[in-house]
Scaffold this active site. Sequence first.
Site: not given
Length: 102
Positions: A18-20, A64-65
């Site tokens: 839930g971030h990049r 973003w993953h």
Amino acid sequence: MRRVYYIYNVPSESVRGGHRHKKNVQALVCVSGSCRINIDNGTEKSSVILDSPAKCLILHPSDWHTMDSFSSGAVLLVLASEYYDASDYIDEPYAAQEDTSK
């Protein structure tokens, strides 16, 4: 490579990530079991199933993953280009893309 870590013992209904990043490039290998990697680069969304140690997914800083659908006993190996730095994380997702094809 400056950092190596494993993600394991994740309940199948859990979502990780839930971030990049600003700089960090990551290589992901599911060395046991399987999981799904969901990617949004701000222009395109995709998902990749990692289900073999012979598969390696490269995540660029702009990706973003999230990771989900972990199988029982899944172990996800992450090889990172940078040491951990909280200021390198971008926790805000990309704004929803408007469908202009209509």
